[in-house]
Design a protein around this motif. Structure first.
Motif, mmCIF file in Angstrom:
data_model
loop_
_atom_site.group_PDB
_atom_site.id
_atom_site.type_symbol
_atom_site.label_atom_id
_atom_site.label_comp_id
_atom_site.label_asym_id
_atom_site.label_seq_id
_atom_site.Cartn_x
_atom_site.Cartn_y
_atom_site.Cartn_z
ATOM 1 N N GLY A 178 10.670 1.719 14.403
ATOM 2 C CA GLY A 178 11.078 0.335 14.236
ATOM 3 C C GLY A 178 12.432 0.096 14.855
ATOM 4 O O GLY A 178 13.078 1.022 15.372
ATOM 5 N N ASN A 222 11.418 -5.072 13.647
ATOM 6 C CA ASN A 222 10.069 -4.629 13.959
ATOM 7 C C ASN A 222 9.781 -3.318 13.243
ATOM 8 O O ASN A 222 10.668 -2.481 13.065
ATOM 9 N N ALA A 223 8.538 -3.144 12.813
ATOM 10 C CA ALA A 223 8.058 -1.869 12.280
ATOM 11 C C ALA A 223 6.700 -1.596 12.905
ATOM 12 O O ALA A 223 5.878 -2.514 13.059
ATOM 13 N N GLU A 224 6.427 -0.315 13.256
ATOM 14 C CA GLU A 224 5.218 -0.014 14.018
ATOM 15 C C GLU A 224 4.710 1.390 13.715
ATOM 16 O O GLU A 224 5.491 2.322 13.512
ATOM 17 N N ALA A 241 -0.096 -0.551 15.878
ATOM 18 C CA ALA A 241 -0.180 -1.716 14.999
ATOM 19 C C ALA A 241 1.188 -1.899 14.375
ATOM 20 O O ALA A 241 1.866 -0.921 14.037
ATOM 21 N N GLY A 242 1.617 -3.143 14.209
ATOM 22 C CA GLY A 242 2.959 -3.340 13.699
ATOM 23 C C GLY A 242 3.200 -4.732 13.170
ATOM 24 O O GLY A 242 2.319 -5.599 13.195
ATOM 25 N N LEU A 243 4.418 -4.939 12.673
ATOM 26 C CA LEU A 243 4.872 -6.213 12.147
ATOM 27 C C LEU A 243 6.184 -6.577 12.823
ATOM 28 O O LEU A 243 7.047 -5.722 13.040
ATOM 29 N N ASN A 244 6.339 -7.863 13.141
ATOM 30 C CA ASN A 244 7.589 -8.382 13.687
ATOM 31 C C ASN A 244 8.192 -9.398 12.724
ATOM 32 O O ASN A 244 7.450 -10.174 12.088
ATOM 33 N N TYR A 245 9.508 -9.393 12.619
ATOM 34 C CA TYR A 245 10.215 -10.395 11.815
ATOM 35 C C TYR A 245 11.159 -11.166 12.715
ATOM 36 O O TYR A 245 11.894 -10.590 13.511
ATOM 37 N N ASP A 246 11.121 -12.486 12.581
ATOM 38 C CA ASP A 246 11.996 -13.378 13.345
ATOM 39 C C ASP A 246 12.702 -14.293 12.357
ATOM 40 O O ASP A 246 12.057 -15.022 11.602
#
Length: 261
Positions: A178, A222-224, A241-246
């Motif tokens: 991340g 981000n985390a992946e 596969a991952g998650l994004n934060y804005d």
């Protein structure tokens, strides 16, 4: 778009859309190992695109008119004991990102730690086109509204990352990672619209334009999780596969009407 206006004060929207786009994208990178340093220099990028078309119909009462995005009204409206309406919304989305990254790895048995520093930038663009029509049951009078808007934002910033990977087999590597970072963001929104009504054979209506922008600093994260299968030293297949934060995603808010139009 607010269309249902009893007595020409705000009575809510005749149609409400919540677009959910099916998108596709690609991501790729090129890397270079600096001899004798263990430092990897990487140039990477990604692109995603999607679109959606949606339709709605409704019957509204007791009144209807068309506020404009520029903050004015069309100075006309209908009393609507029964007003069938229909609306079409088309949405398009395009986004690209570029990054230049420097990273270095440390090996601890089967586990590899890779901290990194990257410069990032990119552009995102959302375009929407809306058309609405309404008629009055038992009357020749009718009305129409159309609007086109474009929202766009540019980012430039930096991020710090950490990847942890472990070799499951000689060919397969699993990992998590991340990053956190910040960016300067410039956002702009432009649009135009037209509302027309035909009352007793007379055409009435109005039009407007809108152009606004804003600048701000945003927090990004981000985390992946990923799998990497290496066919040989030159070729590898990666899945992730991952998650994004804005911290500040630009959005569009409809106008509110405190009084009569």
């Amino acid at each position: 778009h607010s269309f249902n206006i009893p007595s020409f004060s705000d009575g809510g929207a005749t149609n409400t859309f919540d677009p959910r786009l099916d998108t596709g994208g690609v991501r790729a990178a090129l890397g270079y190992l600096v001899p004798g340093t263990g430092i990897i220099l990487e140039l990477g990028g990604s692109y995603a695109s999607g679109s959606e078309k949606a339709f709605q119909s409704a019957t509204v009462s007791p009144g209807i008119t068309a506020p404009l995005i520029g903050g004015t009204g069309t100075n006309n409206g209908f009393n609507c004991p029964s007003c069938p309406t229909s609306a079409n919304l088309s949405t398009s989305y395009d986004a690209w990102r570029l990054n230049g990254k420097a990273a270095k790895s440390w090996q601890y048995g089967a586990v590899t730690l890779t901290p990194s520093l990257a410069v990032i930038g990119g552009n995102t663009r959302v375009g929407q086109t809306l058309s609405q029509t309404h008629t009055i049951t038992g009357s020749p009078n009718f009305g129409a509204y159309s609007a086109s808007t474009t929202e766009e934002w540019w980012d430039i910033g930096a991020r710090l990352g950490l990847d942890v990977s472990a070799a499951a087999t000689n060919a397969l590597t699993v990992g998590i990672g991340g990053w956190v970072g910040g960016a300067y963001r410039h956002t702009s929104l432009s649009g135009s619209d037209v509302g027309t009504d035909s009352v007793g054979g007379t055409s009435l209506g109005g039009s407007s334009t809108l152009s606004i922008s804003d600048n701000r600093s945003v927090f990004l994260a981000n985390a992946e999780a990923r799998l990497v299968y290496r066919f040989n030293r030159m070729l590898a297949l990666r899945g992730f596969a991952g998650l994004n934060y804005d911290g500040s995603v630009p959005g569009i808010a409809g106008p509110s009407w405190a009084g009569n139009i």
